[in-house]
Design an enzyme around this catalytic site. Structure first.
Site, short mmCIF file in Angstrom:
data_model
loop_
_atom_site.label_atom_id
_atom_site.label_comp_id
_atom_site.label_asym_id
_atom_site.label_seq_id
_atom_site.Cartn_x
_atom_site.Cartn_y
_atom_site.Cartn_z
N GLU A 131 0.82 -1.22 0.00
CA GLU A 131 0.00 0.00 0.00
C GLU A 131 0.85 1.27 0.00
O GLU A 131 0.51 2.26 -0.64
CB GLU A 131 -0.92 0.00 1.24
N GLY A 136 1.44 7.24 -0.98
CA GLY A 136 1.72 7.33 0.46
C GLY A 136 0.59 6.86 1.35
O GLY A 136 0.24 5.68 1.37
N LYS A 206 4.84 4.04 -10.38
CA LYS A 206 3.62 3.90 -9.58
C LYS A 206 2.45 3.43 -10.45
O LYS A 206 1.61 2.64 -10.02
CB LYS A 206 3.30 5.22 -8.90
N GLY A 308 6.14 11.12 2.59
CA GLY A 308 6.45 11.58 3.93
C GLY A 308 6.39 10.43 4.92
O GLY A 308 5.75 9.40 4.65
N1 LIG Z 1 10.34 8.90 1.79
C1 LIG Z 1 9.08 8.85 1.38
O1 LIG Z 1 8.31 9.82 1.50
C2 LIG Z 1 8.54 7.57 0.77
C3 LIG Z 1 7.20 7.51 0.36
C4 LIG Z 1 6.70 6.32 -0.18
C5 LIG Z 1 7.55 5.22 -0.31
N2 LIG Z 1 8.86 5.32 0.08
C6 LIG Z 1 9.71 4.14 -0.06
O2 LIG Z 1 10.08 3.65 1.21
C7 LIG Z 1 11.37 3.06 1.14
C8 LIG Z 1 12.27 3.67 2.22
O3 LIG Z 1 12.39 5.05 1.98
P1 LIG Z 1 13.15 6.02 3.01
O4 LIG Z 1 12.80 7.40 2.59
O5 LIG Z 1 12.89 5.59 4.41
O6 LIG Z 1 14.67 5.69 2.63
P2 LIG Z 1 15.98 5.99 3.51
O7 LIG Z 1 15.72 7.11 4.45
O8 LIG Z 1 17.12 6.08 2.56
O9 LIG Z 1 16.15 4.67 4.39
C9 LIG Z 1 16.64 3.44 3.92
C10 LIG Z 1 17.50 2.81 5.01
O10 LIG Z 1 17.85 1.48 4.62
C11 LIG Z 1 19.28 1.35 4.68
N3 LIG Z 1 19.74 0.44 3.64
C12 LIG Z 1 19.51 0.57 2.30
N4 LIG Z 1 20.06 -0.47 1.63
C13 LIG Z 1 20.66 -1.25 2.57
C14 LIG Z 1 21.41 -2.47 2.49
N5 LIG Z 1 21.65 -3.06 1.33
N6 LIG Z 1 21.86 -2.99 3.64
C15 LIG Z 1 21.63 -2.39 4.83
N7 LIG Z 1 20.93 -1.25 4.95
C16 LIG Z 1 20.46 -0.68 3.83
C17 LIG Z 1 19.80 2.75 4.45
O11 LIG Z 1 21.11 2.87 4.93
P3 LIG Z 1 22.10 3.95 4.19
O12 LIG Z 1 21.49 5.27 4.44
O13 LIG Z 1 23.41 3.74 4.90
O14 LIG Z 1 22.12 3.57 2.76
C18 LIG Z 1 18.79 3.59 5.26
O15 LIG Z 1 19.10 3.60 6.63
C19 LIG Z 1 11.86 3.30 -0.30
O16 LIG Z 1 11.59 2.15 -1.09
C20 LIG Z 1 11.01 4.45 -0.77
O17 LIG Z 1 10.81 4.46 -2.19
C21 LIG Z 1 9.36 6.46 0.63
#
Ligand SMILES: NC(=O)c1ccc[n+]([C@@H]2O[C@H](COP(=O)([O-])OP(=O)(O)OC[C@H]3O[C@@H](n4cnc5c(N)ncnc54)[C@H](OP(=O)(O)O)[C@@H]3O)[C@@H](O)[C@H]2O)c1
Length: 432
Positions: A131, A136, A206, A308
């Site tokens: 979802e 979001g 998306k 977000g």
């Molecule tokens: N941000 C939004 O508003 C949003 C909205 C909808 C969906 N999403 C989705 O939600 C997901 C997470 O987004 P986010 O914004 O939370 O990303 P983020 O802040 O970059 O968090 C990802 C975390 O996972 C860690 N990580 C990534 N690859 C790894 C690996 N191979 N081994 C160990 N740790 C790893 C990263 O560490 P490092 O920082 O050291 O790489 C970071 O701590 C994504 O798929 C994104 O598309 C995000």
């Protein structure tokens, strides 16, 4: 009391908020589910630091490698919030392969690994819930999956990218596109690297997820026309609003024809002129909106924050709740199938078009432009020459009556080849 164990991979912006909400809402979730959702493991590159920051108890097992966690953690539900593609794909396949359910908010993973994930989920009978991957916190996927089970979805028109919507609506308020992008980055709505958003590719991924959910098939994100807002300038937005009574929005669209067993899908992402009284024109700033047209329920509009930490973690938690309920004996969640979708020819979609050109003021230039459109059977609805600019090259804004996209594109290419016309231009679809 029954217990279901949860493992979360990725303790970034969304992962941290998911863990926080999972613990904060523990009592309510227990009450509504009749079972306890317990965090048993987490994975992140900086797992020690993140676990300390979240004050996780010592019994929560820490992994630096998410794939190792998927392989060995004793959890019923695995949550993937890593971002990227390769590690999430290996993580999800590993967990699904063990018959464990996976929740993800990763649109890229779903858009590009759909058949593999679908096959793995089918083979093991595990659920895959996503979802948070589209729009979001707006519960569009669950509505599409369940609420129209007795209906037929005919089309979807969505504003699925908050960054581009923020830029376009700030342009309506007088900012340049560059200044609006800077502002979105300062406020944290836009990534530092905004190419995925501006090019329309984020919305395309998306759209692929939405098509898969409605049909069960796979819409490859690179298989349909995608254009972003890179060429849209504030003057296009102003002209559309003041002269044409329309708002500019980046619209992702799907039309379903054919039968339910063999759907024919028309898909595309493009900057689009939307009548000011159209529901999509009301979606402003970083908000997302999805207009769903169904055979029986008519038109339905979903609206809310498309990204977000709070909205996305809320969607992830909803997935956890529903998947847990299914594991406890509720209805099994429908699973996506791996079959590729059949696409309508890309040039066949019919709409009106807006074209802004820079034309050197030579005798006969406008006639040649009109001729190029006429040769493709595209008829002009309005034409405006901005003489106030006073320069050698003047902006010319043209709108057309509805025509197949392929014919318009041929005419556009021919027009851009004319000596009096600069390559710098802007083309948009007109809705309605
Ligand atoms: N941000 C939004 O508003 C949003 C909205 C909808 C969906 N999403 C989705 O939600 C997901 C997470 O987004 P986010 O914004 O939370 O990303 P983020 O802040 O970059 O968090 C990802 C975390 O996972 C860690 N990580 C990534 N690859 C790894 C690996 N191979 N081994 C160990 N740790 C790893 C990263 O560490 P490092 O920082 O050291 O790489 C970071 O701590 C994504 O798929 C994104 O598309 C995000």
């Amino acid at each position: 009391m029954k217990k279901l164990a949860v493992a979360v991979a990725g303790l970034g912006m969304i992962g941290r908020e998911t863990v926080r909400l999972l613990r904060k809402r523990r009592a309510e979730l227990r009450e509504r589910l009749g079972a306890e959702l317990t965090l048993v493991a987490v994975a992140d590159r900086q797992v020690g630091r993140e676990a300390r920051a979240l004050s996780l108890p010592g019994r929560v097992v820490r992994y630096a490698d998410p794939v190792a966690m998927a392989r060995s953690a004793d959890a019923d539900l695995f949550v993937e919030l890593l971002g990227g593609f390769d590690a999430p794909r290996r993580f999800a396949l590993e967990a699904l392969g063990r018959g464990r359910s996976v929740v993800t908010a990763n649109k890229r993973l779903l858009a590009y690994a759909w058949p593999q994930l679908a096959r793995a989920a089918r083979a093991s009978g595990a659920s895959l819930a996503f979802e948070g991957s589209v729009a979001g916190g707006i519960p569009v996927l669950r509505a599409l999956e369940l609420s129209f089970s007795g209906d037929r979805v005919l089309s979807l028109d969505g504003i699925l990218n908050g960054t581009t919507n923020y830029i376009l609506t700030r342009c309506e308020e007088g900012l340049t596109a560059a200044a609006a992008l800077r502002e979105a980055q300062e406020k944290g709505f836009a990534e530092k690297d905004s190419a995925l958003d501006l090019s329309g590719r984020d919305a395309a991924q998306k759209l692929s997820v939405l098509a898969g959910l409605v049909t069960g098939g796979w819409l490859k994100p690179d298989s349909f026309p995608v254009a972003g807002i890179e060429s849209v300038e504030s003057r296009d937005v102003a002209y559309a609003r003041q002269r044409l009574g329309k708002a500019v929005r980046l619209v992702a669209r799907l039309r379903f024809a054919g039968s339910a067993a063999a759907p024919l899908v028309e898909a595309g992402v493009s900057a689009t002129l939307v009548p000011l009284d159209h529901p999509l024109a009301a979606a402003r700033r970083q908000y997302n909106a999805l207009l769903v047209r169904t055979a029986s329920a008519g038109d339905l509009m979903f609206y809310g924050q498309g990204a977000g930490a709070g909205p996305t973690a809320s969607a992830v938690l909803a997935d956890l709740f529903v998947t847990a309920r299914d594991l406890l004996g509720g209805l099994p969640a429908p699973r996506p199938g791996p079959r590729p979708l059949q696409l309508a020819p890309p040039g066949s979609a019919v709409s009106g078009f807006y074209l802004r050109l820079e034309v050197i003021d030579l005798p006969g230039a406008l006639a040649r432009i009109a001729g190029a459109l006429g040769r493709e059977g595209v008829s002009i609805a309005s034409i405006h020459q901005d003489l106030a600019a006073g320069a050698r090259a003047v902006p010319v804004m043209i709108t057309t009556h509805p025509a197949p996209r392929g014919r318009f594109e041929l005419a556009r290419r021919r027009i851009l080849g004319l000596a009096a016309v600069s390559k710098r231009h802007c083309a948009m679809r007109i809705l309605g």
